[in-house]
Scaffold this motif. Sequence first.
Motif, PDB file in Angstrom:
ATOM      1  N   ASP A 109       0.847  -1.192   0.000  1.00  0.00           N
ATOM      2  CA  ASP A 109       0.000   0.000   0.000  1.00  0.00           C
ATOM      3  C   ASP A 109       0.880   1.239   0.000  1.00  0.00           C
ATOM      4  OD1 ASP A 109      -2.295  -1.515   0.064  1.00  0.00           O
ATOM      5  OD2 ASP A 109      -2.385  -1.529   2.251  1.00  0.00           O
ATOM      6  N   THR A 110       0.362   2.313  -0.571  1.00  0.00           N
ATOM      7  CA  THR A 110       1.145   3.549  -0.604  1.00  0.00           C
ATOM      8  C   THR A 110       1.184   4.167   0.790  1.00  0.00           C
ATOM      9  OG1 THR A 110      -0.827   4.797  -1.197  1.00  0.00           O
ATOM     10  CG2 THR A 110       0.551   4.035  -2.996  1.00  0.00           C
ATOM     11  N   LYS A 111       2.321   4.708   1.134  1.00  0.00           N
ATOM     12  CA  LYS A 111       2.499   5.336   2.444  1.00  0.00           C
ATOM     13  C   LYS A 111       2.096   6.800   2.346  1.00  0.00           C
ATOM     14  CE  LYS A 111       6.262   2.243   3.554  1.00  0.00           C
ATOM     15  NZ  LYS A 111       7.683   2.097   3.844  1.00  0.00           N
ATOM     16  N   ALA A 112       2.029   7.447   3.497  1.00  0.00           N
ATOM     17  CA  ALA A 112       1.705   8.869   3.527  1.00  0.00           C
ATOM     18  C   ALA A 112       2.789   9.636   2.767  1.00  0.00           C
ATOM     19  CB  ALA A 112       1.616   9.354   4.958  1.00  0.00           C
ATOM     20  N   ALA A 113       2.421  10.757   2.223  1.00  0.00           N
ATOM     21  CA  ALA A 113       3.361  11.554   1.453  1.00  0.00           C
ATOM     22  C   ALA A 113       4.543  11.958   2.331  1.00  0.00           C
ATOM     23  CB  ALA A 113       2.669  12.790   0.895  1.00  0.00           C
ATOM     24  N   ALA A 114       5.731  11.736   1.833  1.00  0.00           N
ATOM     25  CA  ALA A 114       6.940  12.080   2.584  1.00  0.00           C
ATOM     26  C   ALA A 114       7.199  13.579   2.485  1.00  0.00           C
ATOM     27  CB  ALA A 114       8.128  11.307   2.029  1.00  0.00           C
ATOM     28  N   ASP A 115       7.636  14.173   3.581  1.00  0.00           N
ATOM     29  CA  ASP A 115       7.975  15.586   3.613  1.00  0.00           C
ATOM     30  C   ASP A 115       9.489  15.692   3.728  1.00  0.00           C
ATOM     31  OD1 ASP A 115       8.026  18.315   3.819  1.00  0.00           O
ATOM     32  OD2 ASP A 115       7.120  18.403   5.816  1.00  0.00           O
TER      33      ASP A 115
END
Length: 93
Positions: free
Chosen positions: A59-65
């Motif tokens: 699954d895609t992870k939260a957007a990286a900052d």
Amino acid sequence: MKRSSKLFSVVAALALLTGPAAAQMMNLMPEVKTKSAEEKEQDAITEKAYRESLRKIPDTKAAADPWGNVRSDAPKAVAPAKQPRTKTGSAAN
């Protein structure tokens, strides 16, 4: 009499020209193919393998900052827009 012969020749010429065009249009229709039992079984195996490969994708992870560890505090909220003023300096409604 001559008029009818001209009309007949025009009609005959049109019939000769449209005959091959009508025959070509018949070839544009695709033939309906039925699959054999082996082909259906192979399609089912391929479809099952495709579904299993989709399950293996994480699954895609939260957007990286990328700048998250550089900032000292959370980003500030946007200030509300200022109301335009009239010539006298009062707020416009």
